[in-house]
Design a protein around this motif. Structure first.
Motif, short mmCIF file in Angstrom:
data_model
loop_
_atom_site.label_atom_id
_atom_site.label_comp_id
_atom_site.label_asym_id
_atom_site.label_seq_id
_atom_site.Cartn_x
_atom_site.Cartn_y
_atom_site.Cartn_z
N THR A 89 17.96 -7.49 9.06
CA THR A 89 17.19 -8.18 10.11
C THR A 89 17.88 -9.46 10.54
O THR A 89 17.94 -9.79 11.73
CB THR A 89 15.76 -8.48 9.62
N ALA A 90 18.42 -10.21 9.58
CA ALA A 90 19.11 -11.46 9.90
C ALA A 90 20.33 -11.18 10.78
O ALA A 90 20.61 -11.92 11.73
CB ALA A 90 19.53 -12.17 8.62
N VAL A 91 21.06 -10.12 10.48
CA VAL A 91 22.23 -9.74 11.27
C VAL A 91 21.80 -9.37 12.70
O VAL A 91 22.39 -9.84 13.68
CB VAL A 91 22.98 -8.55 10.62
N ARG B 53 6.81 4.50 10.06
CA ARG B 53 5.78 3.46 10.10
C ARG B 53 6.36 2.11 9.66
O ARG B 53 7.08 2.03 8.67
CB ARG B 53 4.60 3.82 9.19
N ILE B 54 6.01 1.07 10.42
CA ILE B 54 6.32 -0.31 10.04
C ILE B 54 4.98 -1.00 9.88
O ILE B 54 4.35 -1.41 10.86
CB ILE B 54 7.16 -1.02 11.11
N GLY B 55 4.50 -1.09 8.63
CA GLY B 55 3.13 -1.55 8.43
C GLY B 55 2.19 -0.53 9.03
O GLY B 55 2.22 0.65 8.69
N LYS B 56 1.36 -0.95 9.98
CA LYS B 56 0.42 -0.04 10.65
C LYS B 56 0.98 0.49 11.97
O LYS B 56 0.32 1.27 12.65
CB LYS B 56 -0.91 -0.76 10.90
N ILE B 57 2.18 0.06 12.33
CA ILE B 57 2.79 0.46 13.59
C ILE B 57 3.51 1.80 13.43
O ILE B 57 4.19 2.04 12.44
CB ILE B 57 3.81 -0.60 14.06
N LEU C 226 9.25 -6.80 16.81
CA LEU C 226 8.23 -6.31 17.74
C LEU C 226 6.93 -5.97 17.01
O LEU C 226 5.84 -6.12 17.56
CB LEU C 226 8.73 -5.08 18.49
N ALA C 227 7.07 -5.51 15.76
CA ALA C 227 5.89 -5.14 14.97
C ALA C 227 5.25 -6.35 14.30
O ALA C 227 4.06 -6.30 13.94
CB ALA C 227 6.27 -4.10 13.92
N GLY C 228 6.02 -7.43 14.13
CA GLY C 228 5.51 -8.57 13.37
C GLY C 228 5.30 -8.20 11.91
O GLY C 228 4.37 -8.64 11.25
N HIS C 229 6.20 -7.37 11.38
CA HIS C 229 6.08 -6.83 10.02
C HIS C 229 7.47 -6.47 9.52
O HIS C 229 8.30 -5.97 10.29
CB HIS C 229 5.17 -5.60 10.03
N GLN D 134 2.54 -12.87 11.75
CA GLN D 134 1.42 -12.45 12.59
C GLN D 134 1.71 -11.02 13.05
O GLN D 134 2.47 -10.80 13.99
CB GLN D 134 1.27 -13.38 13.80
N SER D 135 1.13 -10.06 12.36
CA SER D 135 1.41 -8.66 12.67
C SER D 135 0.81 -8.28 14.03
O SER D 135 -0.29 -8.69 14.37
CB SER D 135 0.83 -7.74 11.59
N ASN D 136 1.56 -7.48 14.78
CA ASN D 136 1.07 -6.98 16.06
C ASN D 136 0.35 -5.66 15.88
O ASN D 136 0.63 -4.91 14.93
CB ASN D 136 2.24 -6.80 17.04
N ASN D 137 -0.55 -5.34 16.80
CA ASN D 137 -1.17 -4.03 16.78
C ASN D 137 -0.30 -3.05 17.57
O ASN D 137 0.72 -3.43 18.16
CB ASN D 137 -2.60 -4.07 17.33
N GLN D 138 -0.69 -1.78 17.58
CA GLN D 138 0.12 -0.76 18.23
C GLN D 138 0.27 -1.01 19.72
O GLN D 138 1.33 -0.80 20.30
CB GLN D 138 -0.50 0.62 17.99
#
Length: 350
Positions: A154-156, A219-223, A173-176, A187-191
């Motif tokens: 992610t850092a790269v 899946r990324i968290g709930k996304i 984009l997912a906040g996760h 702050q996790s985003n919703n779908q």
């Protein structure tokens, strides 16, 4: 007089000029989902909207309209002032392009402030997003970043995105971050928000010869990641980052900051501890409890995340991944740049 435009017409206008989008729904509706880049200038706040809704259901439609008019009248000067401060073309919308956006557009028109009103509102925009994702296919090449947990993928990606490379940061984009600990401190985003932000990002990159993103799971968290991206992940060129264990632990400490969210990490660990050999799980739990995070993280990597990743990667189709073995994340950034330049030169014959 204000002008009604469809979502399609809005997109066509945006291709040639800057249009400021204003969501006139309540703050909680705006927070739940909006058109990316929109401002929020609500006709009614959450409490006012709830009160009007109660009157609508328990008394009558006319009584609700009268209350709405009284509330709106009291805040008109400030409402109009906010719109006057916005330069250039503007478009307003609400949930279905109904009463609130019509009221806002009418009032502004009377004050000689021209706005467009998006017919169908956020509901129509959501349909456009879903239709786009359902029909989407990617012709651009894909470079997919793989690597064990803590290798700085992610850092790269975020460093490359800052430098203008065509990165699709799915975790951003997912906040996760994608793991059982991935939501902590974010702050996790919703779908709905994820989908809208993804469509906007892909639109920005539609002329790019390639895309660069991380090898995420479905899946990324709930996304839920769209199928066309998962297929692209499977067919893309795999770049595998390798870092020494000590650097991986340092990177995780930097990214996750467990000292600031100790109780949340302990709670998340309880969800996976039964999947780890009991004595090792006990030592990890003790390390986290005592604030010996580096030791606990290393044990988690060695006994949970690394075996899990190695099994998952063994199922990957690309039999000839490009391996980037470096000592620091900063070196990985430069190595990935070299790979991208080399591949693009080869493709174009330059």
């Amino acid at each position: 007089m204000f002008q009604d435009i469809t979502v399609k017409e809005l997109l066509e206008l945006q291709s040639s000029k800057k249009i400021t989008l204003i969501d006139v729904r309540s703050p909680s509706e705006y927070k739940d989902s909006t058109i990316p880049g929109s401002l929020n200038i609500p006709v009614f706040n959450d409490e006012e909207r709830a009160e009007i809704g109660t009157i609508y259901k328990q008394v009558s439609v006319d009584a609700a309209k009268e209350l709405g008019l009284a509330i709106m009248s009291a805040k008109l000067p400030n409402f109009v002032k906010q719109f006057k401060e916005i330069e250039g073309d503007k478009a307003v919308y609400c949930w279905r392009g109904g009463m609130r956006s019509r009221t806002a557009a009418t009032v502004l028109s009377l004050m000689d402030i021209h706005v467009n009103r998006i017919t169908g509102g956020i509901k129509a925009y959501r349909k456009y997003v879903l239709d786009t994702l359902e029909q989407k296919s990617l012709d651009a090449d894909a470079f997919v970043l793989h690597g064990l947990t803590g290798t700085g993928k992610t850092a790269v990606l975020r460093q490359l995105q800052q430098e203008g490379y065509p990165v699709v940061d799915l975790e951003g984009l997912a906040g996760h971050r994608g793991s059982i600990f991935g939501h902590i401190g974010l702050q996790s985003n919703n779908q709905k928000t994820f989908d809208a932000e993804l469509v906007e990002r892909l639109k920005q990159l539609e002329d790019s010869p390639y895309l660069l993103f991380e090898a995420e799971s479905k899946r990324i968290g709930k996304i839920v990641v769209p199928d066309f991206l998962m297929k692209k992940k499977e067919s893309g060129a795999a770049i595998v980052l390798e870092l020494p264990m000590a650097e991986r632990v340092r990177q995780i400490l930097e990214d996750y900051n467990p000292a600031a969210y100790k109780e949340q990490y302990l709670a998340a660990f309880q969800l996976i501890k039964n999947r780890i050999h009991t004595p090792i799980a006990a030592e990890i739990g003790k390390s986290l409890e005592e604030g010996r995070f580096a030791h606990g993280i290393q044990l988690l990597l060695e006994h949970y995340y690394d075996p899990k990743y190695n099994y998952s990667f063994s199922q990957y189709e690309d039999s000839a991944p490009i391996v980037v073995a470096v000592d620091r994340v900063e070196e990985a950034v430069e190595a990935v740049k070299d790979i991208l330049r080399s591949r693009m030169r080869h493709k174009t014959g330059a």
